[in-house]
Design a protein around this motif. Sequence first.
Motif, PDB file in Angstrom:
ATOM      1  N   GLU A 126       0.853  -1.184   0.000  1.00  0.00           N
ATOM      2  CA  GLU A 126       0.000   0.000   0.000  1.00  0.00           C
ATOM      3  C   GLU A 126       0.891   1.237   0.000  1.00  0.00           C
ATOM      4  OE1 GLU A 126      -3.050   2.318   2.958  1.00  0.00           O
ATOM      5  OE2 GLU A 126      -2.997   0.126   3.098  1.00  0.00           O
ATOM      6  N   ALA A 127       0.729   2.088  -1.021  1.00  0.00           N
ATOM      7  CA  ALA A 127       1.554   3.298  -1.147  1.00  0.00           C
ATOM      8  C   ALA A 127       1.366   4.184   0.077  1.00  0.00           C
ATOM      9  CB  ALA A 127       1.169   4.059  -2.410  1.00  0.00           C
ATOM     10  N   GLY A 128       2.491   4.696   0.611  1.00  0.00           N
ATOM     11  CA  GLY A 128       2.460   5.604   1.748  1.00  0.00           C
ATOM     12  C   GLY A 128       2.240   4.943   3.097  1.00  0.00           C
ATOM     13  N   SER A 129       2.064   3.642   3.128  1.00  0.00           N
ATOM     14  CA  SER A 129       1.818   2.939   4.391  1.00  0.00           C
ATOM     15  C   SER A 129       3.089   2.859   5.233  1.00  0.00           C
ATOM     16  CB  SER A 129       1.304   1.518   4.116  1.00  0.00           C
ATOM     17  OG  SER A 129       2.321   0.736   3.512  1.00  0.00           O
ATOM     18  N   GLY A 130       2.906   2.559   6.507  1.00  0.00           N
ATOM     19  CA  GLY A 130       4.048   2.351   7.388  1.00  0.00           C
ATOM     20  C   GLY A 130       4.914   1.210   6.906  1.00  0.00           C
ATOM     21  N   MET A 131       4.280   0.162   6.377  1.00  0.00           N
ATOM     22  CA  MET A 131       5.045  -0.975   5.852  1.00  0.00           C
ATOM     23  C   MET A 131       5.907  -0.527   4.676  1.00  0.00           C
ATOM     24  SD  MET A 131       5.923  -4.189   6.019  1.00  0.00           S
ATOM     25  CE  MET A 131       4.721  -5.138   6.942  1.00  0.00           C
ATOM     26  N   ALA A 132       5.341   0.253   3.752  1.00  0.00           N
ATOM     27  CA  ALA A 132       6.115   0.715   2.584  1.00  0.00           C
ATOM     28  C   ALA A 132       7.294   1.570   3.034  1.00  0.00           C
ATOM     29  CB  ALA A 132       5.220   1.492   1.619  1.00  0.00           C
ATOM     30  N   LYS A 133       7.089   2.409   4.024  1.00  0.00           N
ATOM     31  CA  LYS A 133       8.190   3.250   4.527  1.00  0.00           C
ATOM     32  C   LYS A 133       9.259   2.393   5.199  1.00  0.00           C
ATOM     33  CE  LYS A 133       5.272   7.274   4.985  1.00  0.00           C
ATOM     34  NZ  LYS A 133       4.372   7.996   5.864  1.00  0.00           N
ATOM     35  N   GLY A 134       8.831   1.406   5.960  1.00  0.00           N
ATOM     36  CA  GLY A 134       9.783   0.511   6.611  1.00  0.00           C
ATOM     37  C   GLY A 134      10.589  -0.306   5.618  1.00  0.00           C
ATOM     38  N   ILE A 135       9.924  -0.749   4.559  1.00  0.00           N
ATOM     39  CA  ILE A 135      10.585  -1.533   3.506  1.00  0.00           C
ATOM     40  C   ILE A 135      11.688  -0.704   2.852  1.00  0.00           C
ATOM     41  CG2 ILE A 135      10.202  -2.478   1.175  1.00  0.00           C
ATOM     42  CD1 ILE A 135       9.130  -4.147   3.696  1.00  0.00           C
ATOM     43  N   GLN A 136      11.365   0.555   2.584  1.00  0.00           N
ATOM     44  CA  GLN A 136      12.305   1.451   1.908  1.00  0.00           C
ATOM     45  C   GLN A 136      13.595   1.616   2.709  1.00  0.00           C
ATOM     46  OE1 GLN A 136      10.257   5.053   0.936  1.00  0.00           O
ATOM     47  NE2 GLN A 136      11.663   5.553  -0.700  1.00  0.00           N
ATOM     48  N   GLN A 137      13.488   1.597   4.027  1.00  0.00           N
ATOM     49  CA  GLN A 137      14.676   1.717   4.871  1.00  0.00           C
ATOM     50  C   GLN A 137      15.281   0.359   5.208  1.00  0.00           C
ATOM     51  OE1 GLN A 137      13.112   3.906   8.213  1.00  0.00           O
ATOM     52  NE2 GLN A 137      13.609   5.862   7.268  1.00  0.00           N
ATOM     53  N   GLY A 138      14.432  -0.650   5.371  1.00  0.00           N
ATOM     54  CA  GLY A 138      14.899  -1.940   5.856  1.00  0.00           C
ATOM     55  C   GLY A 138      15.663  -2.780   4.859  1.00  0.00           C
ATOM     56  N   TRP A 139      15.134  -2.934   3.649  1.00  0.00           N
ATOM     57  CA  TRP A 139      15.787  -3.817   2.693  1.00  0.00           C
ATOM     58  C   TRP A 139      17.226  -3.414   2.370  1.00  0.00           C
ATOM     59  CZ3 TRP A 139      14.821  -8.546   2.321  1.00  0.00           C
ATOM     60  CH2 TRP A 139      13.529  -9.065   2.277  1.00  0.00           C
ATOM     61  N   PRO A 140      17.539  -2.130   2.138  1.00  0.00           N
ATOM     62  CA  PRO A 140      18.948  -1.804   1.849  1.00  0.00           C
ATOM     63  C   PRO A 140      19.901  -2.242   2.963  1.00  0.00           C
ATOM     64  CG  PRO A 140      17.541   0.011   1.186  1.00  0.00           C
ATOM     65  CD  PRO A 140      16.666  -0.956   1.949  1.00  0.00           C
ATOM     66  N   ALA A 141      19.507  -2.060   4.224  1.00  0.00           N
ATOM     67  CA  ALA A 141      20.367  -2.474   5.340  1.00  0.00           C
ATOM     68  C   ALA A 141      20.483  -3.989   5.407  1.00  0.00           C
ATOM     69  CB  ALA A 141      19.826  -1.917   6.657  1.00  0.00           C
ATOM     70  N   VAL A 142      19.361  -4.690   5.248  1.00  0.00           N
ATOM     71  CA  VAL A 142      19.372  -6.156   5.331  1.00  0.00           C
ATOM     72  C   VAL A 142      20.223  -6.748   4.214  1.00  0.00           C
ATOM     73  CG1 VAL A 142      17.924  -8.217   5.070  1.00  0.00           C
ATOM     74  CG2 VAL A 142      17.211  -6.366   6.585  1.00  0.00           C
ATOM     75  N   LEU A 143      20.055  -6.239   3.003  1.00  0.00           N
ATOM     76  CA  LEU A 143      20.821  -6.794   1.881  1.00  0.00           C
ATOM     77  C   LEU A 143      22.304  -6.449   1.979  1.00  0.00           C
ATOM     78  CD1 LEU A 143      18.209  -6.258  -0.940  1.00  0.00           C
ATOM     79  CD2 LEU A 143      18.740  -8.364   0.316  1.00  0.00           C
ATOM     80  N   SER A 144      22.627  -5.282   2.501  1.00  0.00           N
ATOM     81  CA  SER A 144      24.037  -4.939   2.744  1.00  0.00           C
ATOM     82  C   SER A 144      24.642  -5.882   3.773  1.00  0.00           C
ATOM     83  CB  SER A 144      24.163  -3.491   3.218  1.00  0.00           C
ATOM     84  OG  SER A 144      23.798  -2.601   2.204  1.00  0.00           O
ATOM     85  N   SER A 145      23.863  -6.182   4.812  1.00  0.00           N
ATOM     86  CA  SER A 145      24.341  -7.086   5.851  1.00  0.00           C
ATOM     87  C   SER A 145      24.505  -8.507   5.317  1.00  0.00           C
ATOM     88  CB  SER A 145      23.372  -7.064   7.035  1.00  0.00           C
ATOM     89  OG  SER A 145      23.905  -7.781   8.118  1.00  0.00           O
ATOM     90  N   LEU A 146      23.567  -8.951   4.492  1.00  0.00           N
ATOM     91  CA  LEU A 146      23.684 -10.273   3.859  1.00  0.00           C
ATOM     92  C   LEU A 146      24.956 -10.349   3.026  1.00  0.00           C
ATOM     93  CD1 LEU A 146      22.695 -13.045   2.818  1.00  0.00           C
ATOM     94  CD2 LEU A 146      21.289 -11.802   1.163  1.00  0.00           C
ATOM     95  N   LYS A 147      25.198  -9.337   2.217  1.00  0.00           N
ATOM     96  CA  LYS A 147      26.402  -9.286   1.384  1.00  0.00           C
ATOM     97  C   LYS A 147      27.651  -9.337   2.265  1.00  0.00           C
ATOM     98  CE  LYS A 147      28.731  -6.183  -1.912  1.00  0.00           C
ATOM     99  NZ  LYS A 147      29.097  -7.130  -2.957  1.00  0.00           N
ATOM    100  N   SER A 148      27.675  -8.516   3.320  1.00  0.00           N
ATOM    101  CA  SER A 148      28.829  -8.507   4.227  1.00  0.00           C
ATOM    102  C   SER A 148      29.049  -9.870   4.864  1.00  0.00           C
ATOM    103  CB  SER A 148      28.642  -7.449   5.319  1.00  0.00           C
ATOM    104  OG  SER A 148      28.705  -6.161   4.772  1.00  0.00           O
ATOM    105  N   LEU A 149      27.973 -10.485   5.332  1.00  0.00           N
ATOM    106  CA  LEU A 149      28.110 -11.796   5.975  1.00  0.00           C
ATOM    107  C   LEU A 149      28.691 -12.825   5.012  1.00  0.00           C
ATOM    108  CD1 LEU A 149      27.598 -13.702   8.411  1.00  0.00           C
ATOM    109  CD2 LEU A 149      25.434 -14.259   7.296  1.00  0.00           C
ATOM    110  N   LEU A 150      28.143 -12.900   3.814  1.00  0.00           N
ATOM    111  CA  LEU A 150      28.595 -13.930   2.880  1.00  0.00           C
ATOM    112  C   LEU A 150      30.001 -13.662   2.340  1.00  0.00           C
ATOM    113  CD1 LEU A 150      25.289 -14.720   0.979  1.00  0.00           C
ATOM    114  CD2 LEU A 150      26.420 -16.073   2.751  1.00  0.00           C
ATOM    115  N   GLU A 151      30.397 -12.394   2.268  1.00  0.00           N
ATOM    116  CA  GLU A 151      31.724 -12.079   1.738  1.00  0.00           C
ATOM    117  C   GLU A 151      32.807 -12.004   2.805  1.00  0.00           C
ATOM    118  OE1 GLU A 151      30.349  -9.678  -2.291  1.00  0.00           O
ATOM    119  OE2 GLU A 151      31.278  -8.538  -0.680  1.00  0.00           O
ATOM    120  N   THR A 152      32.428 -11.640   4.040  1.00  0.00           N
ATOM    121  CA  THR A 152      33.450 -11.451   5.081  1.00  0.00           C
ATOM    122  C   THR A 152      33.242 -12.334   6.301  1.00  0.00           C
ATOM    123  OG1 THR A 152      32.282  -9.731   6.352  1.00  0.00           O
ATOM    124  CG2 THR A 152      33.578  -9.001   4.430  1.00  0.00           C
TER     125      THR A 152
END
Length: 160
Positions: free
Chosen positions: A115-141
Amino acid sequence: MSKEKTSFVYVTYIRSTPDKVFEAITKPEIARRYWGHENVSDWKPGSSWEHVRANEQRTVELVGKVVEVSPPTRLVITWANASQAADPASYSRVSFEIVEYENMVRLTVTHDELEAGSGMAKGIQQGWPAVLSSLKSLLETGQGIDVFAKPKVASSGSGA
């Protein structure tokens, strides 16, 4: 009248294998190391999955169903706050596409039906970049990053 929907697509390249990336998403003991949560399911189409906070309370924060699973290249799940699990309109969808590129993997995460503008959409926008960066760091380092870190407040009046 239906509410406006939005989607987000994140692409990251990871020096790893499709098997290791898929396992990192689906194995609770690995997800805990880069996400601070465990993804718990038997990963069969139609099965439920839970996103469980890796703390003493073991709080279930997100829930959904496994829509599609083709290890190690594709996983599709539905996604909702546990507190809204009874409301079908609260569910969004997450697709993980894992493609091998010589000695690395391109991971594309598409989170749609939000849902556009929802709390979930806002959380996703901030959450996924951090989670995917952390996944990359874990698997590479071997070590993830702190996905719960908050920005430092700049001190005023510094003479830089």
